[in-house]
Write a protein that holds these residues in place. Sequence first.
Motif, short mmCIF file in Angstrom:
data_model
loop_
_atom_site.label_atom_id
_atom_site.label_comp_id
_atom_site.label_asym_id
_atom_site.label_seq_id
_atom_site.Cartn_x
_atom_site.Cartn_y
_atom_site.Cartn_z
N MET A 231 4.10 5.59 0.49
CA MET A 231 5.55 5.68 0.44
C MET A 231 6.03 7.11 0.65
N LYS A 232 5.31 8.07 0.12
CA LYS A 232 5.68 9.47 0.33
C LYS A 232 5.65 9.82 1.82
N ARG A 233 4.70 9.26 2.51
CA ARG A 233 4.54 9.57 3.93
C ARG A 233 5.57 8.88 4.81
N PHE A 234 5.81 7.58 4.56
CA PHE A 234 6.66 6.81 5.46
C PHE A 234 8.07 6.55 4.91
N GLU A 235 8.26 6.72 3.62
CA GLU A 235 9.57 6.79 2.95
C GLU A 235 10.36 5.48 2.89
N PHE A 236 10.40 4.71 3.96
CA PHE A 236 11.18 3.46 3.94
C PHE A 236 10.40 2.40 4.69
N VAL A 237 9.94 1.37 3.97
CA VAL A 237 9.09 0.35 4.59
C VAL A 237 9.49 -1.03 4.07
N THR A 238 9.06 -2.04 4.79
CA THR A 238 9.33 -3.41 4.38
C THR A 238 8.16 -3.95 3.57
N THR A 239 8.44 -4.99 2.81
CA THR A 239 7.38 -5.68 2.08
C THR A 239 6.33 -6.20 3.05
N GLU A 240 6.79 -6.73 4.18
CA GLU A 240 5.88 -7.26 5.19
C GLU A 240 4.94 -6.17 5.73
N GLU A 241 5.48 -4.98 5.98
CA GLU A 241 4.65 -3.88 6.47
C GLU A 241 3.55 -3.55 5.45
N LEU A 242 3.93 -3.46 4.19
CA LEU A 242 2.94 -3.14 3.16
C LEU A 242 1.88 -4.23 3.07
N ALA A 243 2.29 -5.49 3.20
CA ALA A 243 1.32 -6.59 3.16
C ALA A 243 0.32 -6.48 4.29
N ILE A 244 0.78 -6.09 5.48
CA ILE A 244 -0.11 -5.95 6.63
C ILE A 244 -1.05 -4.76 6.45
N VAL A 245 -0.51 -3.63 6.05
CA VAL A 245 -1.34 -2.43 5.91
C VAL A 245 -2.40 -2.61 4.83
N ALA A 268 14.39 -0.55 -4.51
CA ALA A 268 14.36 -1.75 -3.68
C ALA A 268 15.71 -1.93 -3.00
N VAL A 269 15.66 -2.27 -1.71
CA VAL A 269 16.87 -2.53 -0.94
C VAL A 269 16.74 -3.95 -0.38
N VAL A 270 17.65 -4.82 -0.76
CA VAL A 270 17.63 -6.20 -0.27
C VAL A 270 18.70 -6.37 0.79
N ALA A 271 18.29 -6.79 1.98
CA ALA A 271 19.23 -6.98 3.08
C ALA A 271 18.72 -8.12 3.96
N LYS A 272 19.62 -9.01 4.29
CA LYS A 272 19.30 -10.14 5.17
C LYS A 272 18.06 -10.90 4.70
N SER A 273 18.03 -11.16 3.39
CA SER A 273 16.98 -11.96 2.75
C SER A 273 15.61 -11.29 2.78
N LYS A 274 15.57 -9.98 3.03
CA LYS A 274 14.31 -9.26 3.01
C LYS A 274 14.40 -8.09 2.03
N THR A 275 13.24 -7.72 1.49
CA THR A 275 13.19 -6.60 0.56
C THR A 275 12.55 -5.39 1.24
N TYR A 276 13.23 -4.27 1.15
CA TYR A 276 12.76 -3.01 1.70
C TYR A 276 12.57 -2.03 0.54
N TRP A 277 11.68 -1.08 0.76
CA TRP A 277 11.35 -0.13 -0.31
C TRP A 277 11.61 1.28 0.17
N HIS A 278 12.29 2.06 -0.66
CA HIS A 278 12.70 3.41 -0.30
C HIS A 278 12.11 4.39 -1.31
N TYR A 279 11.35 5.34 -0.82
CA TYR A 279 10.78 6.36 -1.70
C TYR A 279 11.88 7.31 -2.14
N ILE A 280 12.03 7.52 -3.45
CA ILE A 280 13.09 8.39 -3.95
C ILE A 280 12.55 9.63 -4.63
N GLY A 281 11.22 9.80 -4.66
CA GLY A 281 10.65 11.05 -5.14
C GLY A 281 10.16 10.98 -6.56
N GLU A 282 9.33 12.00 -6.88
CA GLU A 282 8.75 12.07 -8.23
C GLU A 282 9.55 13.06 -9.06
#
Length: 282
Positions: A231-245, A268-282
């Motif tokens: 998440m630190k590296r890519f900052e904004f990803v989908t649940t689907e992307e994480l499942a694939i990786v 967590a950002v929910v849009a169009k029935s999908k969940t996205y994840w946004h890194y907000i820092g430590e």
Amino acid sequence: MTRSDYRSLCEGPSDNHCTVFNERQKKPKPIEVFVYIDPLCPNCWQLEAVMKKLTVEYGRYLTMRQIIVTERPIQPIQGKKLRGSDMRREEPHPFPSYKAAIAIKAAELQGKTYGRRFLQSLRRRLFLEDINVDSPDVLLECARSAKLDIGEFQKDIASHGPIKALQCDRRLMAEMDVHEFPTLVFFNIRDDKEGIKISGNYPYSVYVEILTEALGETPTPEAPPSLLDFMKRFEFVTTEELAIVYNMDEPDVIREMKKLKLKQLVDAVVAKSKTYWHYIGE
């Protein structure tokens, strides 16, 4: 077309703004992948999961060069700084015109990471919020979100540099006979053989097979980093992307990401029935 043919198209003393062929590292990686995308095309956005997984598992073997192509004419933005009050009478476009493409190239002049952040910000606004990303206000908002130097961005977007970079990318597209997006071309820098071209979206295993063929040997994948480091590296990803990786089921991904959310490390950002994840820092 061989890789050296590609290089001859964009190199030269008068083409300093082409960002495709940067100076190499002291120890160049054996595979160079040219990634042709229409930057805000939905199919190209779907390729992000594959590109992230390739980078994570086989990053020590390959370098990716992003080639930006658009269907709209490439023109300057009136040779002046971009302001929110400019071009108010624009009609909204479902996909970007040359203005968004030029803005992406202007962002890339501040570095690959900044260019990626800017493109990601544009995609979020187009696909998740249905916002016209050709709007000057939106372009400036994306620049701020990507933490660009706004003064430099405004100067660059009004210059000829991004236009030359887009023209270079278009020449590459024409010479390689690329008509579908996304298209990836794999070159082995150790020889001067034809590149291996693949157009469209395919399962991840297909791209690994092509990497293996281009490399001439079976590459060894590296284990992915922790979810937090990813998440630190890519900052904004989908649940689907994480499942694939991470080769996980989506419910398992959501459960692990909720742990990071409780620690206030991601949102967590929910849009169009999908969940996205946004890194907000430590």
